[in-house]
Design a protein around this motif. Structure first.
Motif, PDB file in Angstrom:
ATOM      1  N   GLY A  26      37.591  11.945  19.927  1.00 14.63           N
ATOM      2  CA  GLY A  26      36.474  12.827  20.279  1.00 14.63           C
ATOM      3  C   GLY A  26      35.143  12.084  20.241  1.00 14.63           C
ATOM      4  N   LEU A  27      34.949  11.289  19.198  1.00  9.93           N
ATOM      5  CA  LEU A  27      33.684  10.553  19.054  1.00  9.93           C
ATOM      6  C   LEU A  27      33.490   9.513  20.155  1.00  9.93           C
ATOM      7  CD1 LEU A  27      33.304   9.627  15.257  1.00  9.93           C
ATOM      8  CD2 LEU A  27      31.832  11.132  16.600  1.00  9.93           C
ATOM      9  N   LEU A  28      34.594   8.898  20.583  1.00  7.74           N
ATOM     10  CA  LEU A  28      34.461   7.762  21.506  1.00  7.74           C
ATOM     11  C   LEU A  28      34.697   8.109  22.975  1.00  7.74           C
ATOM     12  CD1 LEU A  28      36.238   4.921  19.460  1.00  7.74           C
ATOM     13  CD2 LEU A  28      33.789   5.427  19.621  1.00  7.74           C
ATOM     14  N   HIS A  29      35.146   9.331  23.271  1.00 13.57           N
ATOM     15  CA  HIS A  29      35.629   9.586  24.637  1.00 13.57           C
ATOM     16  C   HIS A  29      34.565   9.342  25.705  1.00 13.57           C
ATOM     17  CE1 HIS A  29      33.586  13.462  24.468  1.00 13.57           C
ATOM     18  NE2 HIS A  29      33.856  13.627  25.745  1.00 13.57           N
ATOM     19  N   ASP A  30      33.296   9.627  25.392  1.00 16.46           N
ATOM     20  CA  ASP A  30      32.251   9.469  26.406  1.00 16.46           C
ATOM     21  C   ASP A  30      31.280   8.332  26.075  1.00 16.46           C
ATOM     22  OD1 ASP A  30      32.734  11.089  28.546  1.00 16.46           O
ATOM     23  OD2 ASP A  30      31.381  12.715  27.958  1.00 16.46           O
ATOM     24  N   VAL A  31      31.752   7.368  25.311  1.00 12.37           N
ATOM     25  CA  VAL A  31      30.840   6.276  24.923  1.00 12.37           C
ATOM     26  C   VAL A  31      30.357   5.507  26.162  1.00 12.37           C
ATOM     27  CG1 VAL A  31      32.609   4.502  24.469  1.00 12.37           C
ATOM     28  CG2 VAL A  31      30.494   4.495  23.156  1.00 12.37           C
ATOM     29  N   GLY A  32      31.141   5.584  27.251  1.00 10.48           N
ATOM     30  CA  GLY A  32      30.742   4.890  28.488  1.00 10.48           C
ATOM     31  C   GLY A  32      29.609   5.575  29.233  1.00 10.48           C
ATOM     32  N   ARG A  33      29.295   6.827  28.894  1.00 14.12           N
ATOM     33  CA  ARG A  33      28.263   7.567  29.622  1.00 14.12           C
ATOM     34  C   ARG A  33      26.882   6.931  29.521  1.00 14.12           C
ATOM     35  NH1 ARG A  33      30.007  10.604  33.684  1.00 14.12           N
ATOM     36  NH2 ARG A  33      31.158  12.446  33.060  1.00 14.12           N
ATOM     37  N   PHE A  34      26.621   6.280  28.385  1.00 13.49           N
ATOM     38  CA  PHE A  34      25.275   5.769  28.133  1.00 13.49           C
ATOM     39  C   PHE A  34      24.970   4.563  29.025  1.00 13.49           C
ATOM     40  CE2 PHE A  34      26.657   8.418  24.789  1.00 13.49           C
ATOM     41  CZ  PHE A  34      25.534   9.132  24.426  1.00 13.49           C
ATOM     42  N   GLU A  35      25.917   3.637  29.031  1.00  6.38           N
ATOM     43  CA  GLU A  35      25.769   2.465  29.902  1.00  6.38           C
ATOM     44  C   GLU A  35      25.788   2.911  31.362  1.00  6.38           C
ATOM     45  OE1 GLU A  35      25.255  -0.465  28.277  1.00  6.38           O
ATOM     46  OE2 GLU A  35      24.743  -1.158  30.295  1.00  6.38           O
ATOM     47  N   GLN A  36      26.638   3.890  31.677  1.00  6.90           N
ATOM     48  CA  GLN A  36      26.705   4.391  33.056  1.00  6.90           C
ATOM     49  C   GLN A  36      25.337   4.913  33.493  1.00  6.90           C
ATOM     50  OE1 GLN A  36      28.679   8.200  33.674  1.00  6.90           O
ATOM     51  NE2 GLN A  36      29.386   7.569  35.698  1.00  6.90           N
TER      52      GLN A  36
ATOM     53  N   ARG B 285      22.667   2.085  33.824  1.00 10.38           N
ATOM     54  CA  ARG B 285      22.844   1.237  35.011  1.00 10.38           C
ATOM     55  C   ARG B 285      22.609   1.973  36.312  1.00 10.38           C
ATOM     56  NH1 ARG B 285      28.622  -1.759  33.927  1.00 10.38           N
ATOM     57  NH2 ARG B 285      28.107  -2.681  31.931  1.00 10.38           N
ATOM     58  N   HIS B 286      23.058   3.240  36.365  1.00 12.30           N
ATOM     59  CA  HIS B 286      23.106   3.935  37.670  1.00 12.30           C
ATOM     60  C   HIS B 286      22.283   5.210  37.749  1.00 12.30           C
ATOM     61  CE1 HIS B 286      26.503   1.264  38.555  1.00 12.30           C
ATOM     62  NE2 HIS B 286      27.007   1.612  37.392  1.00 12.30           N
TER      63      HIS B 286
ATOM     64  N   SER C  82      28.912   5.882  41.080  1.00 14.57           N
ATOM     65  CA  SER C  82      28.467   4.811  40.179  1.00 14.57           C
ATOM     66  C   SER C  82      29.698   4.003  39.734  1.00 14.57           C
ATOM     67  CB  SER C  82      27.728   5.393  38.974  1.00 14.57           C
ATOM     68  OG  SER C  82      28.506   6.359  38.286  1.00 14.57           O
ATOM     69  N   GLU C  83      30.217   4.317  38.589  1.00 20.03           N
ATOM     70  CA  GLU C  83      31.475   3.687  38.163  1.00 20.03           C
ATOM     71  C   GLU C  83      32.189   4.634  37.206  1.00 20.03           C
ATOM     72  OE1 GLU C  83      30.956   0.133  35.554  1.00 20.03           O
ATOM     73  OE2 GLU C  83      28.839   0.658  35.641  1.00 20.03           O
ATOM     74  N   ASN C  84      33.461   4.391  36.989  1.00 24.93           N
ATOM     75  CA  ASN C  84      34.284   5.260  36.155  1.00 24.93           C
ATOM     76  C   ASN C  84      33.835   5.145  34.681  1.00 24.93           C
ATOM     77  OD1 ASN C  84      36.261   6.489  34.656  1.00 24.93           O
ATOM     78  ND2 ASN C  84      37.967   5.564  35.775  1.00 24.93           N
ATOM     79  N   HIS C  85      33.242   6.237  34.154  1.00 20.59           N
ATOM     80  CA  HIS C  85      32.680   6.150  32.798  1.00 20.59           C
ATOM     81  C   HIS C  85      33.770   6.003  31.736  1.00 20.59           C
ATOM     82  CE1 HIS C  85      33.652  10.477  32.677  1.00 20.59           C
ATOM     83  NE2 HIS C  85      33.577  10.387  31.368  1.00 20.59           N
TER      84      HIS C  85
END
Ligand code: FE2
Length: 260
Positions: free
Chosen positions: A66-76, A79-80, A88-91
């Motif tokens: 739960g804590l890590l599932h959307d950790v990619g959203r920030f960089e996404q 960047r985009h 953009s890219e797959n978060h």
């Protein structure tokens, strides 16, 4: 033992989120939306996991996902400037990369690390690959339900805010036109999840979110989906037409049948 890992990851996330704080106010609103979402999804997945009988380290594993599932959203977003994956890219894949590069799973067994990486990497796929089974599938189903339950809240809360206070990326930039697309309504008639590729308007996006009830897995998910009322509020935002009414009836009947 994983309680310790959970604390460590909570602290890491706080620092990680803080590293995005220098961006402008609009970015700040979008990051804040994902921070709160992460916290709520962690609470949701805990509830769902407990309802399936998980406890101890197995329960903590769900909370880590739960804590890590959307950790990619920030960089996404940095960047985009969007949360729209296909523009953009797959978060989810980006999240897996962040987890690996930051070595967040050290101290866990290989199996546990695999479960987490797969759950994060596949939490947003339209259909779960048939090859995912057993414990891997259980955790993936848990995060997908927990995520949906909170995305409904996010979307309703955002819609109620004045334009200037909304997180700009929450609507995925669909135009706020009164129409609902025929293909989207037909999908709901078949009790199928609507694919993003069919969407043209914000109302289509609302219908897509309603169609997620067809992809919930756990009895508690259906119960929470009904009790929390976000789905009803989402439905109330749609324009009136016989086709829309029929779709809403299909959704409520499905939900009701799973709650009884
Ligand atoms: Fe996500």
């Amino acid at each position: 033992m994983h309680e310790e890992k959970l604390r460590e990851l909570e602290n890491w996330l706080k620092d990680y989120w803080r590293s995005f704080a220098g961006d402008d106010a609009e970015a700040g609103r979008n990051y804040a939306l994902k921070e709160l979402h992460t916290t709520k999804v962690r609470d949701n997945i805990r509830l769902l996991a407990e309802s399936t009988g998980l406890s101890g380290d197995r329960l903590a594993l769900a909370e880590i996902i739960g804590l890590l599932h959307d950790v990619g959203r920030f960089e996404q977003y940095r960047r985009h400037r969007t949360f729209y994956d296909s523009k953009s890219e797959n978060h989810a894949a980006l999240g897996v990369r962040v987890i690996r590069e930051s070595r967040l799973l050290e101290g866990l067994t290989n199996e546990e690390a695999d479960i987490i990486l797969q759950a994060v990497g596949l939490h947003n796929v339209f259909r779960i690959p048939a090859s995912v089974s057993g414990t891997h599938r259980l955790y993936l189903n848990l995060i997908r339900d927990a995520d949906k339950l909170d995305i409904w809240r996010v979307f309703v809360d955002q819609s109620l805010l004045p334009d200037t206070e909304q997180a700009s990326a929450a609507n995925l930039d669909f135009p706020d036109l009164p129409e609902c697309s025929a293909g989207v309504l037909e999908c709901i008639g078949r009790r199928e999840m609507v694919n993003l590729s069919l969407l043209r308007t914000v109302n289509d996006f609302r219908l897509l979110q309603l169609s997620w009830v067809f992809d919930l897995h756990f009895p508690v998910s259906f119960k929470l989906a009904r009790e929390r009322g976000d789905l009803a509020r989402l439905g109330a935002m749609l324009p009136f037409s016989p086709e829309v009414e029929r779709s809403l009836r299909t959704v409520w009947e499905f939900l009701g049948s799973r709650c009884s």
